[in-house]
Design an enzyme around this catalytic site. Structure first.
Site, mmCIF file in Angstrom:
data_model
loop_
_atom_site.group_PDB
_atom_site.id
_atom_site.type_symbol
_atom_site.label_atom_id
_atom_site.label_comp_id
_atom_site.label_asym_id
_atom_site.label_seq_id
_atom_site.Cartn_x
_atom_site.Cartn_y
_atom_site.Cartn_z
ATOM 1 N N ASN A 1 -0.590 1.434 6.042
ATOM 2 C CA ASN A 1 0.352 0.201 4.904
ATOM 3 C C ASN A 1 0.419 -0.816 6.367
ATOM 4 O O ASN A 1 1.127 0.508 8.062
ATOM 5 C CB ASN A 1 1.180 1.119 4.218
ATOM 6 C CG ASN A 1 2.370 0.508 3.990
ATOM 7 O OD1 ASN A 1 2.031 -1.321 3.583
ATOM 8 N ND2 ASN A 1 3.209 0.605 3.741
ATOM 9 N N GLY A 2 -0.170 -2.395 6.173
ATOM 10 C CA GLY A 2 1.079 -3.359 7.020
ATOM 11 C C GLY A 2 0.301 -4.007 7.432
ATOM 12 O O GLY A 2 -1.030 -3.828 7.186
ATOM 13 N N GLU B 1 5.179 -13.121 -14.017
ATOM 14 C CA GLU B 1 4.840 -12.380 -13.927
ATOM 15 C C GLU B 1 4.589 -11.057 -14.444
ATOM 16 O O GLU B 1 3.177 -10.233 -13.847
ATOM 17 C CB GLU B 1 5.993 -11.466 -12.113
ATOM 18 C CG GLU B 1 7.121 -10.556 -12.791
ATOM 19 C CD GLU B 1 7.923 -10.076 -11.737
ATOM 20 O OE1 GLU B 1 7.291 -9.774 -10.779
ATOM 21 O OE2 GLU B 1 9.216 -9.422 -12.070
ATOM 22 N N GLU C 1 15.967 -16.658 -12.804
ATOM 23 C CA GLU C 1 15.168 -15.203 -13.061
ATOM 24 C C GLU C 1 14.939 -15.004 -14.965
ATOM 25 O O GLU C 1 13.215 -13.070 -14.264
ATOM 26 C CB GLU C 1 16.168 -13.658 -13.498
ATOM 27 C CG GLU C 1 16.204 -12.317 -13.299
ATOM 28 C CD GLU C 1 15.348 -11.754 -12.591
ATOM 29 O OE1 GLU C 1 14.690 -12.476 -11.283
ATOM 30 O OE2 GLU C 1 14.958 -11.269 -12.293
ATOM 31 N N CYS D 1 1.097 -1.358 0.263
ATOM 32 C CA CYS D 1 -0.100 -0.314 0.240
ATOM 33 C C CYS D 1 0.954 1.772 0.114
ATOM 34 O O CYS D 1 1.816 1.308 0.676
ATOM 35 C CB CYS D 1 -0.993 -0.260 1.115
ATOM 36 S SG CYS D 1 -2.025 -1.441 1.387
ATOM 37 N N LYS E 1 4.765 -3.645 -5.712
ATOM 38 C CA LYS E 1 6.380 -3.381 -5.988
ATOM 39 C C LYS E 1 7.065 -3.764 -4.556
ATOM 40 O O LYS E 1 8.079 -4.413 -4.722
ATOM 41 C CB LYS E 1 6.869 -2.181 -6.560
ATOM 42 C CG LYS E 1 8.407 -1.911 -6.512
ATOM 43 C CD LYS E 1 8.748 -2.020 -8.262
ATOM 44 C CE LYS E 1 10.257 -1.920 -8.254
ATOM 45 N NZ LYS E 1 10.385 -3.000 -9.103
ATOM 46 N N ARG F 1 2.824 0.353 -5.549
ATOM 47 C CA ARG F 1 3.063 -0.060 -3.661
ATOM 48 C C ARG F 1 1.324 -0.857 -4.031
ATOM 49 O O ARG F 1 1.377 -1.715 -2.939
ATOM 50 C CB ARG F 1 2.835 0.586 -2.998
ATOM 51 C CG ARG F 1 4.329 1.456 -3.171
ATOM 52 C CD ARG F 1 4.140 2.561 -1.952
ATOM 53 N NE ARG F 1 4.278 1.597 -0.570
ATOM 54 C CZ ARG F 1 5.682 1.211 -0.366
ATOM 55 N NH1 ARG F 1 6.831 1.560 -0.323
ATOM 56 N NH2 ARG F 1 5.409 0.870 1.111
ATOM 57 N N TRP G 1 -3.068 -2.109 -1.668
ATOM 58 C CA TRP G 1 -2.862 -4.143 -2.131
ATOM 59 C C TRP G 1 -3.281 -4.546 -1.194
ATOM 60 O O TRP G 1 -2.976 -4.821 0.268
ATOM 61 C CB TRP G 1 -1.028 -4.242 -1.838
ATOM 62 C CG TRP G 1 -0.530 -5.169 -2.555
ATOM 63 C CD1 TRP G 1 -0.546 -5.984 -4.159
ATOM 64 C CD2 TRP G 1 -0.791 -6.753 -2.285
ATOM 65 N NE1 TRP G 1 -0.273 -7.049 -4.299
ATOM 66 C CE2 TRP G 1 -0.447 -7.704 -2.826
ATOM 67 C CE3 TRP G 1 -0.894 -6.861 -1.077
ATOM 68 C CZ2 TRP G 1 0.503 -8.995 -2.477
ATOM 69 C CZ3 TRP G 1 -0.277 -8.523 -0.360
ATOM 70 C CH2 TRP G 1 0.204 -8.971 -1.584
ATOM 71 N N HIS H 1 16.003 -34.994 -15.239
ATOM 72 C CA HIS H 1 15.886 -35.570 -13.573
ATOM 73 C C HIS H 1 13.713 -35.224 -13.598
ATOM 74 O O HIS H 1 12.628 -35.519 -12.480
ATOM 75 C CB HIS H 1 15.847 -35.546 -12.569
ATOM 76 C CG HIS H 1 17.849 -35.684 -12.596
ATOM 77 N ND1 HIS H 1 17.759 -36.719 -12.392
ATOM 78 C CD2 HIS H 1 18.875 -34.755 -12.923
ATOM 79 C CE1 HIS H 1 19.278 -36.711 -12.749
ATOM 80 N NE2 HIS H 1 19.180 -35.674 -12.838
ATOM 81 N N LYS I 1 10.845 -13.055 -14.701
ATOM 82 C CA LYS I 1 10.270 -11.740 -15.446
ATOM 83 C C LYS I 1 9.094 -12.008 -16.150
ATOM 84 O O LYS I 1 7.422 -11.901 -16.324
ATOM 85 C CB LYS I 1 10.638 -11.466 -16.400
ATOM 86 C CG LYS I 1 11.942 -10.702 -16.147
ATOM 87 C CD LYS I 1 12.314 -9.513 -14.855
ATOM 88 C CE LYS I 1 11.251 -9.709 -13.210
ATOM 89 N NZ LYS I 1 12.290 -9.740 -12.359
HETATM 90 O O1 M6R Z 1 12.352 -5.164 -3.143
HETATM 91 P P1 M6R Z 1 13.354 -5.619 -2.838
HETATM 92 O O2 M6R Z 1 13.976 -6.300 -3.946
HETATM 93 O O3 M6R Z 1 13.115 -6.750 -1.459
HETATM 94 O O4 M6R Z 1 12.217 -7.005 -3.338
HETATM 95 C C1 M6R Z 1 12.430 -8.458 -3.220
HETATM 96 C C2 M6R Z 1 10.786 -8.773 -4.409
HETATM 97 O O5 M6R Z 1 9.879 -8.867 -4.113
HETATM 98 C C3 M6R Z 1 11.022 -8.136 -6.421
HETATM 99 O O6 M6R Z 1 12.337 -8.745 -6.568
HETATM 100 C C4 M6R Z 1 10.176 -9.477 -6.840
HETATM 101 O O7 M6R Z 1 10.110 -10.502 -7.101
HETATM 102 C C5 M6R Z 1 9.919 -8.519 -8.498
HETATM 103 N N1 M6R Z 1 8.389 -8.123 -8.547
HETATM 104 C C6 M6R Z 1 10.373 -9.313 -9.019
HETATM 105 O O8 M6R Z 1 10.510 -8.673 -10.305
#
Ligand code: M6R
Length: 616
Positions: A102-103, A496, A489, A2, A611, A27, A76, A512, A493
């Protein structure tokens, strides 16, 4: 997660809040709302709606948005589905108090039952609503100031919060507090701004205070007073923001993600600036944030890296770098697992947290635990002044600039760059690498920004490959050695932002189990650049081809063997294997981006994501 923003001063608050919410939308973007104190009518107007900030803006068109004190929230969802009722702000029963949060309040259920037994009705399913009723309850019973009621209420909460509270009776008062969730206060001329990060504040003032955990800030009649939860007045430390306003705009790109992919040559130059010194055949690394610990490098027996998501992948790359160059054992842990596992911390352990935001709740908690158990703790973060850098013994900023796209791109390459610098620095100090070899790696590293520019020239070619596979239901990513984390990675990408199911595997693990998935529908992205494992990766490609899978191979320039095997080849410049993930990840970022755009997905704000994950 949030995003929260608030303003108190003499300007109209609404435009500041809306612009601030747009900046904070990364956020969370399930619902949005604002509250404004109209001093003329004496109203505390609250408007909220499910959807994005743009929906809120539309909704506000015929509303009274008068007020020089106000606050806004972009959500969020954690407790309660995203709908109008659960959107923030939440109000007290008589509508005289409003809160944004937020929290997560972990004991909300007990408090809710208690408050219901005292006659309170709940209008939402959120954990947040208990806070405002609790404050109201304390204030009614005790005849005390609102600030004091907030302070007493906070001592009953378990969990994490950054909150802002407004009162209809006191339109010139704004109260904020934090524990575990970020809150920045912008200090202007007779005006104050509150926000989850500095992006809504930077165009009004560069003077900021990072509110500490268990601190309450109250602005009353133009004066800011900060107290701790024990009611002791705190002297605030004002720091100066270094964010560039341009970095917060798309600058001609269709999406922030694309801008951030293309920004990587510059962000890595910023990351490297002043940190590498090369004279003749020797190279050294200077990392200001680690200076006071350099003499202790020889006492480190083990490194534990804690992180989440993409940052965890950067940690896996670092495992190869540190083990190869520093020759000490490295463990890379999901922060969320580490924090609940009663991990064994031994003398000589160094725990490094990697985090773009510096606010990820699990990473922060893992680090706190490591600290309590006596480890030395370092941070590698992008957001200056965020919670992780403030907790650590030492650390290095990645200086990648603000990353707005939810899918992390330039933060990853900057994290890997910093970890490479750290590994070389530590290896030189411990004499586990020759100066010549260190210099080779540093030379390769400083060439990376220019080489990324070369990779970016392949964008059209990559877009054409994306066009062919945009409708694939699944996708496999394979890599070996230091390219295995890049496979992870690449898969992250794709899934997501395009919602295609994708998995990353060490290429040799395929036989395997995952090989059973391969048929003529299955695109398999293989990172097959120069390395000690090259021949073995070629064999893995043949195994996929024998089962009619489609190969998209990322290869080193001039590769002829894989050209003859793969369905599609993306060539990237040759470099030292130790820094090769910095190049090989870029085509994978572009591939995901184009697939997602072609599928009509919201690239910068993928569904269900946010984010900065400041909740567990
Ligand atoms: O701010 P941070 O690097 O700690 O965030 C970690 C993950 O939440 C962040 O890398 C997330 O996996 C991204 N959406 C990946 O693209």
């Amino acid at each position: 997660m949030c995003g929260i923003v608030a303003y108190i001063g003499s300007r109209d608050a609404a435009p500041i809040l809306i612009k601030g919410l747009q900046r904070l939308e990364y956020r969370g973007y399930d619902s949005a709302g604002i509250a404004l104190a109209n001093k003329t009518t004496g109203d505390l107007n609250v408007y909220k709606i499910a959807g994005k900030v743009a929906d809120l803006e539309n909704y506000l068109k015929d509303k009274d948005i008068t007020g020089t004190t106000g606050m806004g929230h972009t959500r969020w969802a954690t407790h309660g589905i995203p709908n109008d009722r659960n959107a923030h702000p939440h109000v007290s029963q008589d509508g005289s108090l409003a809160i944004i949060h937020n929290g997560i309040i972990e004991n909300h259920d007990i408090l809710r039952k208690l408050l219901i037994s005292r006659g309170y009705h709940f209008n939402s399913d959120t954990d947040t609503e208990v806070i405002i009723h609790l404050i109201d309850d304390i204030r009614k019973n005790e005849d005390i100031s609102l600030e004091e009621a907030v302070r007493l209420a906070l001592s009953e909460l378990v969990g994490a919060y950054a909150i802002v509270i407004m009162s209809r009776q006191e339109p010139d008062l704004l109260i904020a507090a934090r524990k575990g969730s970020p809150l920045v206060i912008g200090v202007g001329q007779g005006e104050y701004f509150f926000a989850s990060d500095a992006t809504p504040i930077v165009e009004y003032t560069r003077n900021v205070i990072y509110l500490g955990d268990h601190e309450l800030a109250a602005v009353k009649n133009g004066e800011l007073i900060i107290r701790n939860i024990a009611n002791e007045i705190q002297t605030p430390y004002i720091s100066e923001l270094e964010i560039d306003l341009e970095a917060l705009e798309k600058g001609g790109f269709e999406h922030f993600m694309l801008k951030e992919i293309y920004h990587q040559p510059e962000s890595l130059l910023d990351c490297l600036r002043g940190r590498v010194r090369q004279i003749d055949s020797s190279g050294t690394v200077e990392l200001g944030g680690l200076i006071k610990f350099e003499n202790q490098f020889s006492n480190i027996n083990r490194i534990i890296i804690v992180a989440c998501g993409t940052s965890w992948h950067a940690g896996l790359v670092a495992e190869y770098l540190f083990e190869e160059l520093v020759r000490i054992p490295v463990e890379v842990e999901y922060a969320s697992e580490f924090r609940y596992r009663n991990p064994v911390i031994l003398p000589g352990d160094l725990v490094i947290a990697i985090s773009q935001s510096g606010e990820t709740a699990d990473t922060l908690a893992a680090l706190q635990l490591a600290k309590e158990k006596g480890a030395t703790i370092f941070g590698v973060c992008n957001v200056v002044g965020s919670s992780i850098p403030r907790l650590t013994d030492a650390g290095v900023y990645t200086h990648a600039g603000p990353e707005i796209g939810v899918a992390s791109t330039k933060a990853f390459t900057a994290q890997v760059t910093v970890m490479t610098l750290m590994a070389v620095k530590m290896a030189l100090k411990r004499n586990s690498v020759t100066p010549e070899r260190a210099n080779e790696i540093l030379t390769a590293l400083v060439n990376i920004p220019d080489q990324i520019r070369e990779v970016l020239k392949k964008d059209d070619h990559i877009r054409k490959i994306a066009e062919i596979y945009k409708d694939a239901p699944n996708c496999l990513y394979l890599g070996r050695g230091i390219q295995f984390p890049v496979a992870l990675e690449g898969a992250l990408k794709l899934k997501e932002i395009s919602y295609i199911h994708a998995e990353g595997y060490p290429a040799a693990e395929m036989k395997h189990g995952p090989i059973a998935l391969i048929d003529e529908q299955m695109p398999v992205v293989v990172i097959a650049t120069d390395s000690l494992h090259y021949e073995k990766v070629v064999s893995n490609i043949q195994e996929v081809k024998a089962r009619k899978g489609k190969i998209i191979a990322v290869v080193s320039e001039g590769d002829e063997i894989i050209q003859g095997l793969a369905d599609h080849v993306i060539e990237i410049p040759r470099t030292d294997e130790m820094v090769s993930p910095l190049l090989s990840v870029v085509p994978l970022q572009l591939f995901s981006y184009h697939v997602a755009v072609m599928r009509g997905c919201n690239v910068d704000q993928p569904r269900n994501l946010a984010k900065s994950v400041t909740v567990e």
